[in-house]
Scaffold this active site. Structure first.
Site, PDB file in Angstrom:
ATOM      1  N   GLU A 145     -10.249  -9.756 -33.333  1.00  0.00           N
ATOM      2  CA  GLU A 145     -10.704  -9.125 -34.581  1.00  0.00           C
ATOM      3  C   GLU A 145     -11.103 -10.161 -35.615  1.00  0.00           C
ATOM      4  OE1 GLU A 145      -7.797  -6.076 -35.587  1.00  0.00           O
ATOM      5  OE2 GLU A 145      -6.146  -7.423 -35.220  1.00  0.00           O
ATOM      6  N   ASP A 205     -11.727  -4.479 -37.827  1.00  0.00           N
ATOM      7  CA  ASP A 205     -11.566  -5.743 -38.542  1.00  0.00           C
ATOM      8  C   ASP A 205     -12.661  -6.744 -38.177  1.00  0.00           C
ATOM      9  OD1 ASP A 205      -9.408  -5.453 -40.316  1.00  0.00           O
ATOM     10  OD2 ASP A 205      -8.037  -5.364 -38.616  1.00  0.00           O
ATOM     11  N   CYS A 208     -10.896  -1.139 -29.062  1.00  0.00           N
ATOM     12  CA  CYS A 208     -10.028  -0.096 -29.614  1.00  0.00           C
ATOM     13  C   CYS A 208     -10.349   0.221 -31.072  1.00  0.00           C
ATOM     14  CB  CYS A 208      -8.563  -0.490 -29.462  1.00  0.00           C
ATOM     15  SG  CYS A 208      -8.147  -1.972 -30.386  1.00  0.00           S
ATOM     16  N   HIS A 255       0.834  -1.210   0.000  1.00  0.00           N
ATOM     17  CA  HIS A 255       0.000   0.000   0.000  1.00  0.00           C
ATOM     18  C   HIS A 255       0.862   1.252   0.000  1.00  0.00           C
ATOM     19  CE1 HIS A 255      -3.900  -2.142   1.361  1.00  0.00           C
ATOM     20  NE2 HIS A 255      -3.827  -2.006   0.059  1.00  0.00           N
TER      21      HIS A 255
HETATM   22  C1  PEP Z   1      -9.279  -2.784 -35.471  1.00  0.00           C
HETATM   23  O1  PEP Z   1      -9.166  -3.645 -36.347  1.00  0.00           O
HETATM   24  O2  PEP Z   1     -10.360  -2.470 -34.938  1.00  0.00           O
HETATM   25  C2  PEP Z   1      -8.108  -2.059 -35.001  1.00  0.00           C
HETATM   26  C3  PEP Z   1      -8.160  -1.260 -33.965  1.00  0.00           C
HETATM   27  O3  PEP Z   1      -6.965  -2.231 -35.687  1.00  0.00           O
HETATM   28  P1  PEP Z   1      -6.607  -1.509 -37.050  1.00  0.00           P
HETATM   29  O4  PEP Z   1      -7.691  -0.501 -37.339  1.00  0.00           O
HETATM   30  O5  PEP Z   1      -5.298  -0.891 -36.833  1.00  0.00           O
HETATM   31  O6  PEP Z   1      -6.612  -2.650 -37.991  1.00  0.00           O
HETATM   32 MG    MG Z   2      -7.263  -4.427 -36.959  1.00  0.00          MG
END
Ligand code: PEP
Ligand code: MG
Length: 567
Positions: free
Chosen positions: A429, A453, A500, A188
């Protein structure tokens, strides 16, 4: 003289040493005349310790956050533990020895039991028990337990051990660094230091007696090193490093003040996607809570020559140091198809999106792959590194990538290069990976769903082809169903999930992703504030309860309509 310890809190400090001896109580087995008087003293000491801790908790809540205030809550729980209280009184009644001796014996017994457990987390809690015990003893013996009054100028505090409650009470204007002889990364004390941005190194054996008050010291919290009586060159170098670090802390602090939460206080992490070094500044300025996707292709695009291990290390280090206390997810090279890089010539293929690319390609080029893995591993000492493998379709591919990573790690350890903890994750993906997420979740620390993707492969619609762009539907129930199953599989294994792909920054999709329990949304820095605003106007409970009906809709348009009705 450079001395190696354990890096526990990032940052640099250059100051005079201030030694803190800490309290030392000589507790003797003294017989007492009145058991009643001892009980009263004990109760008063506990009440005073409780009032200290409540003050400290409120200060921590105000100056740091709720998460860290909970550390002090855990001390309050230890203080008020009925078993400790009852055992202490039982012992007192049986042996008529002073309450200090009995309380110390009982708490030490618990501490030693925990110390012998084969679990790092529980071992670290021993320090919390001793911290609380010391506080109670300080009240019993009427000797104040504080360091803050002693420090009136900027210093580096050197101690045998510095308990978390003492760290929380430090004045940040003066305590510029902390170095101790004991303690670990998950203690901690270390957690407190990280959130207070006080650079620190623990585990520097026999330091206390070998330093002098007012001696100049450099603390490198990234590498876990201290330099005693530095040379002029070392002072110049570290002054520059410290100033750059302080600037980055300032920027991060200004922007991360705002947490992202719904009206009913559900928090979701908003991180940024970056490609170029300039993106790092943008990510800091928009208040992103870390980097959710560092696309490393840029490093391979700049010239016809492949980036060296050292060049890559420098780039990763900057990203990690720019987000000192947050996760930085760095993706291994995702070349091929839409991502052409100058330094790697590709053979033309009929179906490049379905071809020999990304991790598939890297596994066929182990030397190239390992250079990047070594640079990534070496960068682990600069922050909270998460390594991400893209475009994984099968468990065998993942295992092959992980085993190359392990090989790189062993090489570095054999070369005596220090590494820090890091997480290993994979992108979801490819639909096959989404369908096997329950098994993949056992193999990684986290998933990052790459919806750009994932949508293209789920709908069999080339993401670059205008004629089929109508099939790119982020809010389609098929995508919601798929992501829901991935999130469930990850959470069943206590792993975290980020998204992402572009949909994380979409004003409708971000809402259903929140309702599906996604832990982190990572997007272009320019979208972060907008999505934060949008989420702050939503009610988590309402979104969660409308997810089943969204999954039953036939079209993306109907899902979007449902989302709009939630506002
Ligand atoms: C995706 O495929 O959502 C991703 C974040 O990768 P990139 O767009 O670079 O393929
Ligand atoms: Mg991708």
């Amino acid at each position: 003289m450079i001395i190696q310890g354990i890096p526990v809190s990032n940052g640099y400090a250059i100051q005079k040493v201030h030694k803190w001896e800490g309290p030392h109580y000589n507790i003797f087995s003294q017989r007492v005349d009145s058991v009643e008087t001892e009980i009263k003293r004990f109760q008063q000491a506990i009440a005073s310790a409780k009032s200290d801790l409540i003050d400290l908790r409120n200060r921590t809540l105000h100056e740091i956050d709720l998460e860290h205030a909970k550390i002090i809550d855990s001390h309050l729980q230890i203080l008020e533990d009925p078993e400790t209280y009852n055992l202490t009184l039982e012992a007192l009644k049986a042996n008529h020895l002073c309450i200090e001796k009995n309380y110390l014996d009982v708490t030490e017994k618990f501490a030693i039991q925990l110390e012998n457990v084969d679990n790092e987390y529980l071992k670290e809690r021993v320090a919390d028990i001793r911290d609380v015990c010391t506080r109670v003893l300080s009240h019993l013996m009427k000797t104040p337990l504080s360091i803050s009054g002693e420090i009136t100028e900027e210093v580096i505090v050197v101690a045998h051990h510095l308990p978390p409650s003492i760290i929380a009470s430090l004045d940040k204007r003066f305590a510029k660094g902390i170095v101790t002889e004991s303690g670990g990364k998950t203690s901690h004390s270390a957690i407190m230091m990280r959130s207070m941005n006080i650079p620190g190194v623990f585990g520097v054996k026999e330091l206390y007696t070998s330093v002098l008050n007012n001696q100049i010291m450099i603390v490198d919290g990234f590498l876990g090193q201290i330099i005693l009586s530095p040379t002029d060159d070392q002072l110049d170098l570290y002054t520059k490093k410290r100033d750059i670090w302080l600037d980055s802390v300032k920027i991060t602090k200004q922007s991360t003040k705002k947490k992202t939460q719904t009206k009913d206080h559900h928090h979701i992490q908003l991180a940024a996607n970056i490609l170029t070094p300039e993106d790092i500044k943008k990510a800091q300025q928009c208040g992103a809570e870390g980097i959710g996707l560092y696309r490393t292709e840029f490093l391979y695009m700049k010239s016809q020559l492949l980036p060296t291990e050292d060049e890559q290390l420098e780039a990763y280090k900057i990203a990690l140091q720019s987000f000192p206390n947050q996760k930085v997810v760095i993706r291994t090279l995702d070349v091929g198809a839409d991502k052409e890089v100058q330094s790697i010539p590709f053979v033309k293929e009929l179906n490049p999106f379905l071809g020999y690319r990304s991790t598939r390609f890297l596994l066929g080029e182990p030397k190239l792959f390992k250079t990047q893995l070594r640079a990534l591993l070496r960068s682990s000492v600069y922050g909270q590194l998460c390594i991400l493998f893209p475009m994984i379709s099968t468990i065998d591919e993942l295992k092959a990538a992980k085993s190359l990573l392990e090989e790189a790690k062993q090489e570095l350890l054999n070369e005596n290069i220090s590494l820090n903890k890091y997480e290993v994750g994979m992108m979801i993906e490819v639909p096959a990976a989404a369908l096997m997420a329950d098994l993949f979740a056992k193999e990684v620390d986290f998933f990052s769903i790459g919806t750009n993707d994932l949508i293209q492969y789920t709908f069999a619609a080339d993401r670059m082809n205008e004629n089929v762009s109508y099939l790119y539907e982020p809010c389609h129930p098929a995508i919601i169903r798929l992501i829901r199953s991935v999130v469930t599989c990850a959470h069943n294994e206590n792993k975290w999930v980020g998204v992402c792909g572009e949909i994380a920054g979409d004003e409708n999709a971000s809402i259903f992703l929140l309702g599906l329990g996604v832990d982190e949304l990572s997007m272009s820095p320019s979208r972060v504030n907008h999505i934060r605003e949008r989420i702050s106007k939503s009610v988590y409970e309402n979104i969660v309860s409308s997810i089943p009906s969204m999954m039953d809709e036939e079209t993306s348009a109907k899902v979007c309509k449902k989302i709009k009705e939630l506002f």
